[in-house]
Write an enzyme that holds these catalytic residues in place. Structure first.
Site, mmCIF file in Angstrom:
data_model
loop_
_atom_site.group_PDB
_atom_site.id
_atom_site.type_symbol
_atom_site.label_atom_id
_atom_site.label_comp_id
_atom_site.label_asym_id
_atom_site.label_seq_id
_atom_site.Cartn_x
_atom_site.Cartn_y
_atom_site.Cartn_z
ATOM 1 N N THR A 110 0.842 -1.199 0.000
ATOM 2 C CA THR A 110 0.000 0.000 0.000
ATOM 3 C C THR A 110 0.878 1.249 0.000
ATOM 4 O OG1 THR A 110 -1.772 -1.123 1.137
ATOM 5 C CG2 THR A 110 -1.611 1.241 1.536
ATOM 6 N N ASP B 25 -8.435 -1.140 5.774
ATOM 7 C CA ASP B 25 -8.413 0.125 6.520
ATOM 8 C C ASP B 25 -8.116 1.343 5.649
ATOM 9 O OD1 ASP B 25 -5.813 -1.078 6.152
ATOM 10 O OD2 ASP B 25 -5.003 0.543 7.372
ATOM 11 N N GLY C 63 -0.633 -2.105 6.673
ATOM 12 C CA GLY C 63 -0.559 -3.317 7.485
ATOM 13 C C GLY C 63 -1.835 -4.121 7.299
ATOM 14 N N GLY D 27 -5.224 -4.722 7.463
ATOM 15 C CA GLY D 27 -6.244 -3.709 7.652
ATOM 16 C C GLY D 27 -7.261 -4.001 8.736
HETATM 17 N N1 ASP Z 1 -3.784 -1.978 4.850
HETATM 18 C C1 ASP Z 1 -4.042 -2.589 3.573
HETATM 19 C C2 ASP Z 1 -5.314 -3.397 3.674
HETATM 20 O O1 ASP Z 1 -5.491 -4.102 4.646
HETATM 21 C C3 ASP Z 1 -2.940 -3.481 3.117
HETATM 22 C C4 ASP Z 1 -1.595 -2.838 3.090
HETATM 23 O O2 ASP Z 1 -1.308 -1.963 3.883
HETATM 24 O O3 ASP Z 1 -0.786 -3.181 2.225
HETATM 25 O O4 ASP Z 1 -6.088 -3.372 2.743
#
Ligand code: ASP
Length: 352
Positions: A218, A249, A269, A271
């Protein structure tokens, strides 16, 4: 494991703030970005890959720094930097996003402005080249905060935003990672999408690296412009082989993105944990209500609370004009700069 920003940058930020208060008519700018967090370890990554990530992070940082130096508004900076990262197949956002378990690409994105708590977000959108621009349009041109799915795509059309065939987002390594994941989940492998290029070999090491990196990648930016406005934004494809219209998230204001007062946060992270803890807003609330400094607030939420729940990931943030970060994984793609300071680009936990 506590991973925070370098003393060098924090000291420089302190100096910058001192200068700003002495010269109140022009706030010094500040910028921080991430490109995801996870198990990213020295020795696991070949030199060429590491160089490519550093170049992408440094390039996005330089773009934003030049814009801020020239007096551009924070919202334009956040949008332009995230667009560049969305177009870079290294990251799990825009092009290079992960696949759902049924072989689609569904993007989430959000943006928030500190001065008036205005925010815009989109979830589960397909075929929009720059989801961050759609989130901005929701904030600026709709009466709503979050749009999802087909409705959000209609709004993108009404706004004249660029639509693109889903094959544009296709990358072989993300497809192969999804195949491995759905097989592990005991699900059928979906058919390769129309318009996708012919299968090409992907190095086993690259797939393993992606698995170790977890599902992350992300992207997020927090920018403070010369007028004193701060904007935070985040964009993602979510998690590999996500099912049932899963939303993480990143588009949830207060969880993956928050900007209010002198605090702005973008998270990355798993989410589900970030939503349950309202990570981004929680960090800013600790600063405002418990009078904690930014680093203590971020570390308490990430190193203590998130870790205790079993969550993994981290945040980049600006507090009072100083870039900060905190993550509980072994690496996070990240970069920061303040007016008059040197760019900092870091990947592993022992840097920066
Ligand atoms: N936070 C993102 C999600 O859970 C994933 C990521 O941070 O790469 O969709």
């Amino acid at each position: 494991m506590i991973r925070t920003i370098s003393t060098a940058i924090a000291t420089a930020a302190g100096l910058a703030l001192g200068a700003a208060s002495a010269c109140a008519e022009e706030t010094r700018w500040a910028l921080v970005l991430h490109g995801g967090a996870g198990v990213i370890e020295r020795g696991d990554m070949d030199e060429a890959t590491e160089a490519a990530y550093r170049s992408a992070l440094g390039g996005a940082l330089a773009l934003g720094a030049a814009m801020l130096e020239a007096g551009a508004p924070a919202i334009d900076v956040v949008e332009a930097m995230i667009q560049a990262l969305e177009d870079d197949a290294l990251f799990n956002a825009g092009r290079g996003a992960v696949f759902t378990s049924d072989g689609r690409i569904e993007h989430d994105a959000s943006v928030m402005r500190a001065s008036d708590l205005q925010a815009g977000a989109v979830a589960g959108v397909r075929g929009v080249r720059h989801p961050i621009s759609l989130a901005r349009a929701v904030m600026e041109d709709s009466p709503h905060v979050m749009l999802q799915g087909a409705g959000a795509e209609s709004f993108a059309d009404e706004q004249g935003l660029e639509r693109i065939d889903e094959s544009f987002f296709f990358t072989e390594r993300r497809w192969r990672a999804m195949e491995r994941q759905v097989e592990a989940m005991g699900l059928p492998v979906p058919p390769r999408p129309g318009g996708a290029p012919e299968p090409e070999p992907v190095r086993e090491g690259s797939l393993q690296q992606m698995e170790r990196e977890h599902r992350f990648g992300t992207v997020g930016v927090v920018a403070l412009d010369r007028s004193g406005e701060m904007v935070a934004g985040t964009s993602t494809g979510g998690t590999t082989a996500k099912r049932w219209g899963r939303v993480g998230d990143s588009p949830v204001i207060g969880a993956g993105t928050y900007a209010g007062g002198d605090c702005g946060v973008s998270a990355t992270g798993t989410g589900e944990y970030f939503i349950r803890l309202s990570v981004a807003a929680r960090i800013c609330a600790r600063i405002e209500l418990a009078s904690e400094d930014g680093q203590t607030a971020a570390d308490t939420v990430i190193q203590d609370e998130l870790t205790a729940m079993g969550g993994d990931g981290g945040v980049v943030m600006l507090h009072a004009g100083a870039p900060l970060w905190s993550f509980n994984t072994s690496g996070m793609y990240r970069a920061a700069q303040i007016a008059g300071g040197e760019p900092v680009v870091a990947i592993f936990d022992d840097e920066g």
